[in-house]
Design an enzyme around this catalytic site. Sequence first.
Site, PDB file in Angstrom:
ATOM      1  N   HIS A 207      -8.887  -2.488  -8.860  1.00  0.00           N
ATOM      2  CA  HIS A 207      -7.964  -3.134  -7.918  1.00  0.00           C
ATOM      3  C   HIS A 207      -8.772  -3.997  -6.955  1.00  0.00           C
ATOM      4  O   HIS A 207      -9.770  -3.556  -6.417  1.00  0.00           O
ATOM      5  CB  HIS A 207      -7.202  -2.050  -7.142  1.00  0.00           C
ATOM      6  CG  HIS A 207      -6.068  -2.577  -6.342  1.00  0.00           C
ATOM      7  ND1 HIS A 207      -6.243  -3.221  -5.137  1.00  0.00           N
ATOM      8  CD2 HIS A 207      -4.738  -2.583  -6.578  1.00  0.00           C
ATOM      9  CE1 HIS A 207      -5.060  -3.580  -4.674  1.00  0.00           C
ATOM     10  NE2 HIS A 207      -4.129  -3.207  -5.531  1.00  0.00           N
ATOM     11  N   CYS A 245      -3.837  -8.074  -8.620  1.00  0.00           N
ATOM     12  CA  CYS A 245      -2.959  -7.825  -7.476  1.00  0.00           C
ATOM     13  C   CYS A 245      -2.838  -9.123  -6.689  1.00  0.00           C
ATOM     14  O   CYS A 245      -3.791  -9.563  -6.036  1.00  0.00           O
ATOM     15  CB  CYS A 245      -3.511  -6.702  -6.600  1.00  0.00           C
ATOM     16  SG  CYS A 245      -2.489  -6.436  -5.128  1.00  0.00           S
ATOM     17  N   HIS A 272       0.026  -6.235 -10.248  1.00  0.00           N
ATOM     18  CA  HIS A 272       0.795  -5.892  -9.041  1.00  0.00           C
ATOM     19  C   HIS A 272       1.288  -7.203  -8.469  1.00  0.00           C
ATOM     20  O   HIS A 272       0.475  -8.017  -8.021  1.00  0.00           O
ATOM     21  CB  HIS A 272      -0.121  -5.301  -7.961  1.00  0.00           C
ATOM     22  CG  HIS A 272      -0.595  -3.920  -8.237  1.00  0.00           C
ATOM     23  ND1 HIS A 272      -1.471  -3.266  -7.384  1.00  0.00           N
ATOM     24  CD2 HIS A 272      -0.321  -3.044  -9.229  1.00  0.00           C
ATOM     25  CE1 HIS A 272      -1.713  -2.056  -7.860  1.00  0.00           C
ATOM     26  NE2 HIS A 272      -1.034  -1.897  -8.976  1.00  0.00           N
ATOM     27  N   ASP A 317       4.942  -5.011  -6.312  1.00  0.00           N
ATOM     28  CA  ASP A 317       4.126  -4.315  -5.314  1.00  0.00           C
ATOM     29  C   ASP A 317       4.937  -4.183  -4.032  1.00  0.00           C
ATOM     30  O   ASP A 317       6.153  -4.387  -4.037  1.00  0.00           O
ATOM     31  CB  ASP A 317       2.831  -5.101  -5.138  1.00  0.00           C
ATOM     32  CG  ASP A 317       1.689  -4.225  -4.674  1.00  0.00           C
ATOM     33  OD1 ASP A 317       1.883  -3.012  -4.545  1.00  0.00           O
ATOM     34  OD2 ASP A 317       0.596  -4.761  -4.440  1.00  0.00           O
ATOM     35  N   HIS A 318       4.273  -3.860  -2.965  1.00  0.00           N
ATOM     36  CA  HIS A 318       4.938  -3.632  -1.673  1.00  0.00           C
ATOM     37  C   HIS A 318       6.208  -4.460  -1.478  1.00  0.00           C
ATOM     38  O   HIS A 318       6.227  -5.652  -1.774  1.00  0.00           O
ATOM     39  CB  HIS A 318       4.008  -4.033  -0.522  1.00  0.00           C
ATOM     40  CG  HIS A 318       2.694  -3.358  -0.557  1.00  0.00           C
ATOM     41  ND1 HIS A 318       1.713  -3.641   0.336  1.00  0.00           N
ATOM     42  CD2 HIS A 318       2.200  -2.413  -1.379  1.00  0.00           C
ATOM     43  CE1 HIS A 318       0.661  -2.914   0.069  1.00  0.00           C
ATOM     44  NE2 HIS A 318       0.923  -2.157  -0.973  1.00  0.00           N
ATOM     45  N   TYR A 331       6.579   0.931   0.378  1.00  0.00           N
ATOM     46  CA  TYR A 331       7.030   1.575  -0.861  1.00  0.00           C
ATOM     47  C   TYR A 331       8.459   2.115  -0.783  1.00  0.00           C
ATOM     48  O   TYR A 331       8.754   3.177  -1.310  1.00  0.00           O
ATOM     49  CB  TYR A 331       6.034   2.665  -1.274  1.00  0.00           C
ATOM     50  CG  TYR A 331       4.763   2.053  -1.817  1.00  0.00           C
ATOM     51  CD1 TYR A 331       4.725   1.551  -3.111  1.00  0.00           C
ATOM     52  CD2 TYR A 331       3.626   1.916  -1.024  1.00  0.00           C
ATOM     53  CE1 TYR A 331       3.574   0.947  -3.609  1.00  0.00           C
ATOM     54  CE2 TYR A 331       2.477   1.306  -1.519  1.00  0.00           C
ATOM     55  CZ  TYR A 331       2.463   0.829  -2.802  1.00  0.00           C
ATOM     56  OH  TYR A 331       1.338   0.225  -3.310  1.00  0.00           O
TER      57      TYR A 331
HETATM   58  C1  DNO Z   1      -1.705  -0.016  -1.632  1.00  0.00           C
HETATM   59  C2  DNO Z   1      -2.280  -0.070  -2.974  1.00  0.00           C
HETATM   60  C3  DNO Z   1      -3.677   0.473  -3.029  1.00  0.00           C
HETATM   61  C4  DNO Z   1      -4.116   0.627  -4.472  1.00  0.00           C
HETATM   62  C5  DNO Z   1      -5.529   1.117  -4.601  1.00  0.00           C
HETATM   63  C6  DNO Z   1      -5.946   1.211  -6.031  1.00  0.00           C
HETATM   64  O1  DNO Z   1      -0.553  -0.121  -1.458  1.00  0.00           O
HETATM   65  O2  DNO Z   1      -2.205  -1.331  -3.535  1.00  0.00           O
HETATM   66  O3  DNO Z   1      -3.720   1.693  -2.382  1.00  0.00           O
HETATM   67  O4  DNO Z   1      -3.288   1.545  -5.103  1.00  0.00           O
HETATM   68  O5  DNO Z   1      -6.400   0.292  -3.912  1.00  0.00           O
HETATM   69  O6  DNO Z   1      -6.962   2.147  -6.158  1.00  0.00           O
END
Ligand code: DNO
Length: 355
Positions: A207, A245, A272, A317-318, A331
């Site tokens: 990531h 990401c 992501h 993602d978020h 989340y």
């Molecule tokens: C946060 C995530 C990170 C991700 C880690 C992967 O929301 O994108 O915590 O899961 O960095 O190890």
Amino acid sequence: MKMTMRYYGKGYDSITLEQLRQIRYVEGLISTLYYKQPGELWTREEIRALKKEIEDGGLELSGIESVNIHDAIKIGSPERDMYIENYIKTLENLGEEGIDLVCYNFMPVFDWTRSDLAKPRPDGSTVLAYDQSEIDKIDPENIFENIDKNSNGFVLPGWEPERMARIKELFEAYADVDEEKLFANLVYFLKAIMPTCEKYGIKMAIHPDDPAWSVFGLSRIITNKENLLRMLEAVPSVYNGVTLCTGSLGSNPDNDIVGIIHALKGRIHFAHIRNIKHTAPGKFEEAAHLSADGSLDIMQIVKALYEVGFDGVIRPDHGRALWGEKAMPGYGLYDRALGAAYLCGLWEMIDKLSK
Ligand code: DNO
């Protein structure tokens, strides 16, 4: 591509399997053993129990985010070989249980960092935000307190209170870990685990660092195209791959995400997708997935993934906190579900138009 959602497991997540199943766009879940500390061994029974929980809820476990890396491995201290052994055993156990995707990060001390976990938007929703000038005012020893008191009572991923209690000690241990040393330690780790990944077909997906620059003077190396390519070339196995990401890489406006996707062709195992809005240098806030809501062109990003033949796991993602939902910051259910629908819509359109 396979659309998924992140799920922290019963007792850790505010969202239920039934809710996730009903999103419809989602085929599987990305989860973890949330109670595990970095470095701890995962047993087959524990992995099986997680799979069973998700399968009983009508979904599949599509991968793990994250199996976190112990600081000794990142620092390169003498105990690292023992922790790498543990990691290998965990990978073997995951492989035996049929898991073929593992997301991890290699950020010193902190995982993702934000200055605000609930920045209000004009529409009344809230988002995670980052402002370097705010971060500069915070003593790193107090950042955990800052984050923790705004987390709606949830333990945030990568911000385990047990590690944060030792923060001073951790900073000292990282004092001479510059970027070159951190990179060498990452390569050492990857070379050690690759035979196991190859044996079981486990795709490792690093990531990117979030934000994509050094925070509190700690080194960060997974920040741009050049460094990603360097890491992929140093360990050329296809099982050494990347989590694309968009929010993390996109934190730096100099990163051209579409160009990065083309450069990483074949090595992106996980995506992501989220949008962010750059508001000033070193300052950004998260946004709705819709391209028009932020600075990233999500349509072009999805199109680039399609063009490079991406067939891995993807997740929205978020999201923003909407409609009064109280969830782990970033989340919640609603905005991520909207994101999944939007991303699937883009994919369907691109797919059908290109046939
Ligand atoms: C946060 C995530 C990170 C991700 C880690 C992967 O929301 O994108 O915590 O899961 O960095 O190890």
